[in-house]
Write an enzyme that holds these catalytic residues in place. Sequence first.
Site, PDB file in Angstrom:
ATOM      1  N   GLN A  52      -5.808  32.783  -0.681  1.00 44.90           N
ATOM      2  CA  GLN A  52      -5.521  32.614   0.754  1.00 44.90           C
ATOM      3  C   GLN A  52      -4.125  33.083   1.135  1.00 44.90           C
ATOM      4  O   GLN A  52      -3.850  33.296   2.314  1.00 44.90           O
ATOM      5  CB  GLN A  52      -5.694  31.147   1.170  1.00 44.90           C
ATOM      6  CG  GLN A  52      -7.146  30.700   1.184  1.00 44.90           C
ATOM      7  CD  GLN A  52      -7.258  29.263   1.641  1.00 44.90           C
ATOM      8  OE1 GLN A  52      -7.063  28.346   0.863  1.00 44.90           O
ATOM      9  NE2 GLN A  52      -7.543  29.062   2.918  1.00 44.90           N
ATOM     10  N   HIS A 142     -14.534  23.251  -2.419  1.00 45.25           N
ATOM     11  CA  HIS A 142     -14.148  24.201  -1.367  1.00 45.25           C
ATOM     12  C   HIS A 142     -13.078  25.170  -1.881  1.00 45.25           C
ATOM     13  O   HIS A 142     -13.197  26.389  -1.718  1.00 45.25           O
ATOM     14  CB  HIS A 142     -13.645  23.418  -0.144  1.00 45.25           C
ATOM     15  CG  HIS A 142     -13.126  24.270   0.962  1.00 45.25           C
ATOM     16  ND1 HIS A 142     -13.727  24.328   2.209  1.00 45.25           N
ATOM     17  CD2 HIS A 142     -12.051  25.115   1.029  1.00 45.25           C
ATOM     18  CE1 HIS A 142     -13.046  25.175   2.968  1.00 45.25           C
ATOM     19  NE2 HIS A 142     -12.026  25.665   2.281  1.00 45.25           N
ATOM     20  N   GLU A 143     -12.055  24.602  -2.528  1.00 50.09           N
ATOM     21  CA  GLU A 143     -10.969  25.464  -3.031  1.00 50.09           C
ATOM     22  C   GLU A 143     -11.454  26.335  -4.187  1.00 50.09           C
ATOM     23  O   GLU A 143     -11.085  27.508  -4.286  1.00 50.09           O
ATOM     24  CB  GLU A 143      -9.759  24.624  -3.461  1.00 50.09           C
ATOM     25  CG  GLU A 143      -9.148  23.771  -2.365  1.00 50.09           C
ATOM     26  CD  GLU A 143      -8.900  24.517  -1.061  1.00 50.09           C
ATOM     27  OE1 GLU A 143      -8.607  25.720  -1.100  1.00 50.09           O
ATOM     28  OE2 GLU A 143      -9.022  23.882  -0.001  1.00 50.09           O
ATOM     29  N   HIS A 146     -13.073  29.520  -3.133  1.00 45.07           N
ATOM     30  CA  HIS A 146     -12.160  30.608  -2.737  1.00 45.07           C
ATOM     31  C   HIS A 146     -11.878  31.546  -3.918  1.00 45.07           C
ATOM     32  O   HIS A 146     -11.667  32.739  -3.723  1.00 45.07           O
ATOM     33  CB  HIS A 146     -10.822  30.036  -2.254  1.00 45.07           C
ATOM     34  CG  HIS A 146     -10.814  29.601  -0.810  1.00 45.07           C
ATOM     35  ND1 HIS A 146     -10.979  30.478   0.237  1.00 45.07           N
ATOM     36  CD2 HIS A 146     -10.644  28.386  -0.235  1.00 45.07           C
ATOM     37  CE1 HIS A 146     -10.902  29.819   1.393  1.00 45.07           C
ATOM     38  NE2 HIS A 146     -10.704  28.539   1.133  1.00 45.07           N
TER      39      HIS A 146
HETATM   40 NI    NI Z   1     -10.496  27.079   2.630  1.00 44.86          NI
END
Ligand code: NI
Length: 183
Positions: A52, A142-143, A146
């Site tokens: 991110q 969720h992480e 990624h």
């Molecule tokens: Ni996220």
Amino acid sequence: MTVRSILRIGNPLLRQESRPVNDIADSGIKALVQDMLETMKDANGAGLAAPQIGVLSRVIIFGLDSNPRYPDVEPVPLTVLVNPEYEVIDQETIAGWEGCLSIPGMRGRVMRPKAIRYRGYDVEGEPVVRDAEGFHARVFLHEFDHLDGKLYIDRISDLSQFGYIPELEAAGLLPRVRQESDR
Ligand code: NI
């Protein structure tokens, strides 16, 4: 420590697979984690993955004290995981609302396994193993996604349960959250 800019959906880097970290003692990882912590805090996030901020390394952080973006969830210990892995320990899935700093202003309802066991390494290279359930499991998953170029929107089965926060709140779908930076 530097607050880094967070890539937003549409940036192809968010869709790439991140590489494992070979040498955790490498000071580059500590600096990366410091920047991630600063960036997450600045954005009031519950978690952040290295891609991110444009770094395709398998590093995630998460943690939640009392976060105005997530008023109704239990606290999660501040955790740094390098090269994380997990196994599902309760196959039951539960629905929950998720947001993502790379998809600002929006929330979606996603099914996730109820309980998992995750493992990885902290910045010192020490192993971390933990059982997690509920929001704690959700934020890890969720992480983790990624790192494989996946975003939570990929996992929304009912797109009527996805939208902008004020609209979802007005519809009574999403519990009201306080005004925050990602609106
Ligand atoms: Ni996220």
